[in-house]
Motif scaffolding. Sequence first.
Motif, short mmCIF file in Angstrom:
data_model
loop_
_atom_site.label_atom_id
_atom_site.label_comp_id
_atom_site.label_asym_id
_atom_site.label_seq_id
_atom_site.Cartn_x
_atom_site.Cartn_y
_atom_site.Cartn_z
N SER A 161 0.82 -1.21 0.00
CA SER A 161 0.00 0.00 0.00
C SER A 161 0.85 1.26 0.00
N HIS A 162 2.16 1.09 0.13
CA HIS A 162 3.07 2.25 0.12
C HIS A 162 4.03 2.20 -1.08
N ALA A 163 3.75 1.29 -1.99
CA ALA A 163 4.67 1.10 -3.13
C ALA A 163 4.05 1.70 -4.39
N PRO A 164 4.42 2.93 -4.70
CA PRO A 164 3.75 3.61 -5.81
C PRO A 164 4.24 3.17 -7.18
N LEU A 165 5.48 2.68 -7.28
CA LEU A 165 6.04 2.33 -8.58
C LEU A 165 6.60 0.91 -8.55
N LEU A 166 6.22 0.13 -9.56
CA LEU A 166 6.74 -1.23 -9.69
C LEU A 166 7.45 -1.37 -11.04
N TYR A 167 8.54 -2.12 -11.04
CA TYR A 167 9.22 -2.39 -12.31
C TYR A 167 8.35 -3.27 -13.19
N GLU A 168 8.30 -2.94 -14.48
CA GLU A 168 7.63 -3.83 -15.43
C GLU A 168 8.42 -5.14 -15.58
N GLU A 169 9.75 -5.02 -15.59
CA GLU A 169 10.61 -6.21 -15.56
C GLU A 169 11.59 -6.02 -14.42
N ASN A 170 11.49 -6.87 -13.44
CA ASN A 170 12.27 -6.69 -12.22
C ASN A 170 13.76 -6.85 -12.50
N PRO A 171 14.55 -5.77 -12.34
CA PRO A 171 15.96 -5.87 -12.73
C PRO A 171 16.89 -6.29 -11.59
N ASN A 172 16.37 -6.35 -10.36
CA ASN A 172 17.29 -6.50 -9.23
C ASN A 172 16.79 -7.44 -8.14
N GLY A 173 15.67 -8.12 -8.38
CA GLY A 173 15.18 -9.07 -7.39
C GLY A 173 14.39 -8.44 -6.26
N SER A 174 13.96 -7.20 -6.43
CA SER A 174 13.17 -6.56 -5.38
C SER A 174 11.86 -7.31 -5.13
N MET A 175 11.48 -7.38 -3.86
CA MET A 175 10.17 -7.97 -3.51
C MET A 175 9.06 -7.26 -4.26
N GLY A 176 8.22 -8.03 -4.93
CA GLY A 176 7.08 -7.43 -5.62
C GLY A 176 7.49 -6.47 -6.72
N ALA A 177 8.74 -6.55 -7.15
CA ALA A 177 9.26 -5.64 -8.19
C ALA A 177 9.13 -4.19 -7.76
N LEU A 178 9.27 -3.96 -6.44
CA LEU A 178 9.12 -2.61 -5.90
C LEU A 178 10.26 -1.71 -6.36
N ALA A 179 9.89 -0.55 -6.94
CA ALA A 179 10.91 0.39 -7.42
C ALA A 179 10.95 1.66 -6.59
N ALA A 180 9.88 1.89 -5.81
CA ALA A 180 9.83 3.11 -5.00
C ALA A 180 8.93 2.86 -3.80
N LEU A 181 9.09 3.68 -2.78
CA LEU A 181 8.38 3.46 -1.52
C LEU A 181 8.06 4.80 -0.89
N LEU A 182 6.83 4.91 -0.36
CA LEU A 182 6.41 6.11 0.36
C LEU A 182 6.29 5.80 1.85
N ASP A 183 6.47 6.85 2.67
CA ASP A 183 6.20 6.66 4.10
C ASP A 183 4.71 6.86 4.35
N ASP A 184 4.32 6.80 5.61
CA ASP A 184 2.89 6.90 5.94
C ASP A 184 2.31 8.25 5.54
N THR A 185 3.13 9.31 5.59
CA THR A 185 2.61 10.64 5.26
C THR A 185 2.45 10.82 3.76
N GLY A 186 3.14 10.00 2.97
CA GLY A 186 3.14 10.19 1.51
C GLY A 186 4.08 11.27 1.06
N ARG A 187 4.75 11.91 1.99
CA ARG A 187 5.62 13.03 1.61
C ARG A 187 7.09 12.60 1.49
N VAL A 188 7.41 11.43 2.00
CA VAL A 188 8.79 10.92 1.90
C VAL A 188 8.81 9.81 0.86
N LEU A 189 9.59 10.04 -0.19
CA LEU A 189 9.67 9.09 -1.30
C LEU A 189 11.09 8.57 -1.44
#
Lengths: 239, 723
Positions: A161-189
């Motif tokens: 619920s805090h992962a705004p961007l996912l890789y279309e093709e996972n280049p690095n083995g990130s969980m869920g192809a997560l490419a970016a992450l927000l904090d609870d406030t949405g202001r920290v990216l």
Amino acid sequence: MSDPRAAVIVFPGSNGDRDLLEALRAAGFDSFPHPSGQPLPDDVALAGLPGGFSYGDYWRAGMLASQEPAVRSLSSLIDRGGLVIGVCNGFQILVEAGLLPGALSYNDPAGFRHRWVTVRCALETDSPWFRNVPNGATLRLPIAHGEGSYFHPGGFDAVASHAPLLYEENPNGSMGALAALLDDTGRVLGIMPHPERASDPDLGSEDGLSLFTGAFGAVARHPSPVAGKNEVAAGAHTS
Amino acid sequence: MTMTSMTELGLAMGLTAAELDHIVAELGREPNRVELAVFAGMWSEHCSYKSTKELLSTLPTAGDRVLAGPGAHAGCVDVGDGWAVAFKIESHNHPSAVEPYQGAATGVGGILRDVVAQGARPVAVMDALCFGDPATPRTRWLQDGVVAGIGGYGNSYGVPNVGGLTVYDSRYDGNPLVNALAAGLVRHDAMRTAAATGPGNVLLIVGATTGRDGILGAAFASEELGEDHEHAARRSHVQVGDPFMGKKLMEAMLAFDDGLVACQDLGACGIACATSEMAAAGGTGFDVDLEAVPQREAGMDPFEILLSESQERFMLVVEPDRVDAALEHFRSHGVHAAACGAVTDSGRLRVRHDGETVVDLPAALVAEGTPPQRWEAGPLPTRHPYPDFPAPADPAAVLVDLLAEPGIADLSWLYERYDQTVGNRTVRGPGRGEAAVQKLPGSSAGYAISLVGGGDGCAADPYLGTQALLGEAIRNLACVGAEAVAVSDGINAGSPSDPVEFARLSELIRGLGDGLRALGLPVTGGNCSLYNESPSGPIPPTPMIGVVGVIPDIGRIPCPTMTTGEVVLLVGTPSGEPGHSGYGRLTTGAVDGPAPSVDLDADSRLAAFLVAQAAEGRIRAAKDAGRGGLGVALAKLCIRSGTGVEINREWGDRPDWDLFGEGSGMAWITAHGAEADALIEAGALAGVPIDRVGIAQGDRLVISGLIDIALADLAAAHSGRTA
């Protein structure tokens, strides 16, 4: 009214600071470099942690930098309603500082990798960073890292619920192809690909600029984190 | 020291008897032990160019855009808007052969320091690598280490790698080549000098501490390599790189100019080299106090401090009243800084250690006084033209084989190890154009860099082989709309004591000079690495040629890819002969083959035509014919574009030679249909053969009557190793 100020924290070994300064400027910010050894000034609306190899990545990437005074002062900026972006090594620093959850580990497959990738926005969010990036939109951005594999002990579900961007093709083995992450406030990216390097059509893509213009729009609409930090502290533009 | 023991020590350090005699005659006395070590390092081939300086002095160096030429830290050319590109090639062959990671990493670090010494912010690195047979474990080990070292340094430092070349040839089995080109941007009025002037000005050493690493690395670079099992003993000659320190030091150097008179990076022969060269350049001398040099370990001998090749160090000459501020500046950037001497008007390099004068030598004698070493040139090796071979039954199969050849196959797996975009300048990086393209700050203008090289053609004919590479470089630049303006040459050759190798080296440099004059291009600097021999023999004479070009408007440069519906035009005349080619080698198995076919006039006309038409915005995509000829060039363009083509044209008696032969002046371009006639008309005016031959469409490469193959099959063959 003067342009909102954006500090780019320059660590020893940062190498993306100038790129981030340019992109923030292109989005409308009055961006300036700020040495990591000093706390952030009170009058900034946004802080950027650039890519690079802070302290040479000689310990865990981002670990030494996360102890710097400028990083320790981020929480007060966040409390005031300010915005924070950490790109690549900056993302690693935010994680090491505990401002974002989880960890970034060695790429799988291993090794430094530079590549243009496509990431997809996979979140309905009020985050100011995503004002101009609707759910489902794709961005073409470069990656350039060796330690970008995202891990969370609770699995991807814990941060989906805090992962705004996912890789279309996972280049690095990130969980869920997560490419970016927000904090609870949405202001920290925290973001592993480099939007600041995709902010000029001559350089192959300007998709990344939309993140910075979104942030600018949010700050310009509520030009307060600085002048009226009390007002912000009261929650004037939290989502 | 007795004369005999001095002679023995000098010979053991690599000086010749004639050089020792010359030193004694010039000094009017015997050199002491430390002085002898200084001469051994500074008069090594690596530092003195004693075997090549007369040959290299024949190269043209003048040009309208040249702001700094040979002798500067890095050559500088005007690229417009008040900016100069500072660029230079350097080799790190021997260190990389015995310790590939650190050898390659410090090679990159060293060439970056040259650019920084010139006052320029590094903006690009390119690499030119020659490895042996790719199937051997040793080549794998070397390649993995070298690539990791180049990436490990450049990625951390924050300079993008924008391209280069990799050659695989068993003739490099025993002695791989690792050359790197670095480029930086500097304002015209901010270029720096090495000339130490103003007696009383203060000598500073800044950066890392000085340790025992890399001592007499320059002398090591000036010998042939031994057997593999001897390499371990050589690893202590190899320096150790610290990109984090390099990056901090670069920022500190570029942010400092208050009271700065001169600066030089510390590379081969360390302090001995920097002080003697800066003094010689300024017509001055230095008094140096070695104890003031920040040292990594206790008890270092004065010759170790003087000749240490510890990385990430510079020496500066600073006005006396600015010294305190300078020391504070560097320390605030997290690097060491100390005052360790002063400029004098003595013309002498005087070095004190522990209360004693350990060196007292004329600076110019040390830096510039090496007697030229003249070698006998023997006959060139006999050429062996390809044996006759029949036209292939299936040209498509040839195309597939060529695309998979090491050296032609895709290297994107390798370039992914390098950051290509940091710094926000890279318009065309590796695999995205025939040459690297970057943009100037706040401008629509840009510059391009092509790095070409290899010894295959030069093994057959060093004169023509070098010119073939020059032609390739200017074609590459033209394909991104850039006009070539200046050259940095990296020459790699065998031992000059072998008359055949010296003859090949001489021919290579003669070919380079004649080629440059034919094209109107100056050399602004470079590097010459000799003694590239191992027990398995000498390498082929191998030039690496880096050429900078200027682009008035990056908005108009041809695309890296073509689009369905565009008209395909063939520019130039198919060679009608195999030439010296990958095709000839693949088909006949002949290693050396005939002399390369070169027509620099044709390349020059082609380049001028492409640059002019690109500036008019008429060219959509452009790709010149290089290794593998027109056939491989077309296939690569299709693969890169994800678009097929259909070509209809009358070919000569040997269509295989037309398609896969290598020569000058050939390229494919694409254009919107409406522009094709204008291009053909302009080509006629420019004396450039040009013909509309087909259209971009579909997902197959079709050359009617010869080849009809799916793009996917070509892409699979070309994809190379996926690591």
